[in-house]
Design an enzyme around this catalytic site. Structure first.
Site, PDB file in Angstrom:
ATOM      1  CB  CYS A 247      23.499  54.505  32.776  1.00  0.00           C
ATOM      2  SG  CYS A 247      24.398  52.968  32.691  1.00  0.00           S
ATOM      3  CB  ILE A 248      18.965  52.317  35.506  1.00  0.00           C
ATOM      4  CG1 ILE A 248      18.488  51.479  36.691  1.00  0.00           C
ATOM      5  CG2 ILE A 248      17.848  52.565  34.533  1.00  0.00           C
ATOM      6  CD1 ILE A 248      17.417  52.182  37.503  1.00  0.00           C
TER       7      ILE A 248
END
Lengths: 474, 165
Positions: free
Chosen positions: B89-90
């Site tokens: 999750c970036i």
């Protein structure tokens, strides 16, 4: 040429003494496609991208990919200067690279300062070429090609590289031994200025005509439609007028239209417009990779629902998988078939007489036996005349004992599939996939009344896609 | 049949092969299918992840580079910004215009000018400096914030385990 490079990349320079040219080359790349600019356009926010790239990107989210400020495709303006730079860099790239590689091998030049000069010289040659291009296109090309070739090794006096200048005055420098062959080439090149040089494949036009930028051709750009307002039938008619495919759902057609508008308008931006036919080819590529035909190529939905689905091809392709499933199902069947009482086994055996029976020609089946057999084999024998032969040929491979009917079914199956149509194949694969309780119901029916047995082999013929789909997904 | 996406992926592949950033290796698992890549990322030095090699899988959409790929670690990575199933999750992997958590600036999210290389470099710096404002793994985030020594110990144990030590 030392080697041909289908995909020019800035990293090509890193292994040469001219490694700083990598930065120059990177600067000539579009940030979206990472290739050399093709018809570069400036946005309202002063960023530059290929026409097709920025148009596609804008129609996706309406923002500049670099700074995220809102922009419109209609506000894009050509960056002709950059286009010239790219064209001239490309014209000389291959040769500069070749020379640089040779130098790298000889290990002569190590100085970094020289590379920077080279980077600067490209700019200078461009301005020379630009000036020249206003006088004559042909000459412009000549100078452009030649100047670029020199880019990296036209020497400053400092360089004692032992090179001499071309006596014909083309400005090129070379080793003394290379002068002789060069003279011929130099003359030829002067004569054949109109002949464009081959250059790396990147979708970019050839350079000689790039300097027509004073007069971009007035071609009508297409505008996007208000898709929400337009009706599907009107859209289809519009597509026919445009000469692009009009099949598919409205959603797909909207996507296709957007793609077409982008292709078309990018072509209008270009100073070397391509024909409508080429654009249609591009649209077709899009169709196959991202549009309506793309799903067929993907794993999940294999296209089995389509009318023109190639059942035989599919079967051949997945033969391994099918035989594995059959083997598994057979194994499972065996373990179940062992447990039932003897009477059950007998019941099971009866409806399989068709297979059993069609196998009999080898064992000299009598006429009465064939009549005894139920409709399945009758439909086989009547509708598929070549079947008997196939069965006979496959006969010897099948053990004469029919204690396990399922085995027989499965083994006959492939032979049928090869000689007849999809039906037997389906028959073959359908059964192993049946839930375990189904065969008994199925067989009982067969024992009592024979009509339902008609339905089993024939229905799949009409419904190949659906059933094939069910199998394919499992 | 060369789509825009596969052409660009090939270009990026070539670039990454000849000039890879330090600590990163990436390329298609099978050259016939450029849309699935595998990447190996070294644990950044000076972090508990140091010494580890983290394999990850990148899946590219057909309309790449308009839309970002997805990235999933194939090994256990105990990290506030990595979901327990390995999905990273970036912000750079979030499609433009879609901010599920309302934490990110638009400028941080995916744009066609980004690249695999930039993603992997971002992930490397994410590993070094977790962002616990929008954690994907809440337990890991809490441990990172409140019990750092325990977090470090657990990560080191994972690294050793993944190396078979």
């Amino acid at each position: 040429m030392a080697s041909s490079h289908d995909i020019p990349d800035s990293t090509d320079w890193l292994s040469t003494p001219l490694s700083s040219l990598a930065a120059l080359e990177n600067a000539l790349h579009c940030e979206i496609c990472k290739e050399f600019y093709d018809t570069p356009m400036i946005t309202s926010c002063n960023h530059t991208f290929c026409s097709k790239c920025i148009r596609t990107s804008l129609s996706n989210d309406g923002k500049c990919p670099a700074c995220r400020s809102a922009d419109q495709a209609s506000k894009l303006r050509n960056n002709w200067a950059l286009q010239e730079v790219v064209a001239s860099f490309l014209a000389g790239r291959e040769e500069v690279l070749r020379v640089a590689r040779e130098r790298g091998r000889k290990g002569k030049r190590k100085r970094i300062g020289e590379d920077e000069e080279d980077g600067g010289r490209v700019t200078r040659s461009k301005s020379q070429r630009l000036a020249a291009s206003q006088t004559s296109q042909a000459e412009a090309f000549e100078i452009e090609g030649e100047e670029e070739d020199d880019g990296d090794f036209e020497p400053e006096p400092v360089l004692d590289d032992g090179l001499v200048e071309c006596p014909l005055g083309c400005g090129k420098r070379m080793a003394i031994e290379a002068v002789e062959p060069h003279l011929d080439r130099c003359e030829d090149e002067k004569k054949q200025t109109s002949q464009p040089k081959p250059r790396p494949i990147n979708g970019f036009g050839t350079a000689p005509k790039t300097s027509t930028y004073e007069a971009p051709r007035p071609q009508d750009r297409l505008s996007e439609l208000n898709y929400a307002m337009i009706k599907e039938t009107a859209l289809r008619k519009k597509f026919t007028d445009l000469g692009i495919p009009n099949w598919g759902s409205k959603q797909l057609m909207v996507k296709r239209h957007t793609e077409w508008v982008n292709l078309w308008n990018a072509n209008c931006d270009s100073n070397r417009p391509r024909t409508t036919r080429q654009l249609l080819q591009d649209l077709d590529t899009w169709e196959r990779t991202q549009g309506g035909k793309a799903t067929a190529a993907q794993g999940q939905n294999s296209g089995v629902m389509r009318k023109d689905f190639d059942g035989v091809g599919w079967q051949n392709k997945h033969q391994d998988e099918f035989s594995r499933l059959i083997a598994e199902a057979r194994k499972k069947k065996n373990t179940i078939a062992v447990s039932p009482t003897k009477s059950e086994v007998e019941v099971t055996a009866e409806p399989l007489i068709p297979n059993d029976n069609s196998n009999r020609p080898v064992e000299q089946a009598t006429e009465t036996e064939i009549q005894q057999c139920d409709s399945t084999s009758q439909s086989f024998t009547s509708d598929h005349t070549p079947l008997n032969g196939a069965l006979q040929s496959s006969g010897p491979a099948i053990p004469p004992t029919t204690s396990n009917p399922q085995t027989v079914t499965a083994e006959i199956g492939p032979a049928l599939a090869q000689t007849t149509d999809f039906t037997p194949t389906f028959h073959q694969q359908f059964r192993p996939d049946e839930p375990d309780e189904l065969p008994s119901r199925f067989y009982n029916d067969g024992a009592v009344k024979k009509v339902p047995m008609f339905a089993v082999p024939q229905q799949p013929v009409r419904d190949v896609d659906e059933n094939g789909g069910a199998l394919g997904r499992e | 049949m060369n789509s825009v996406a596969s052409k660009r992926l090939f270009q990026e592949y070539k670039h990454l092969t000849t000039d890879p950033p330090e600590g990163i290796t990436a390329g298609p698992i099978n050259e016939d299918d450029l849309f699935i890549w595998e990447a190996l990322i070294q644990g950044p030095e000076g972090t508990p992840y140091e010494g580890g090699i983290f394999p990850a899988e990148l899946k590219f959409p057909k309309d790449y580079p308009l839309m970002p790929p997805t990235m999933r670690f194939l090994a256990d990575v105990w990290h506030p910004n990595v979901y327990p199933n390995g999905v990273v999750c970036i912000s750079i992997l979030h499609p433009p215009g879609d901010d599920p958590n309302h934490y990110e600036q638009a400028s941080e999210r995916w744009s066609p000018i980004q690249s695999v290389e930039k993603i992997l470099i971002s992930v490397m710096s994410m590993i070094a400096e977790p962002n616990d404002e929008s954690p994907a793994n809440v337990d890991a985030a809490r441990m990172w914030r409140e019990r750092r020594p325990e977090f470090d110990k657990r990560v080191r144990a994972d690294v050793r385990k993944s190396l078979g030590l």
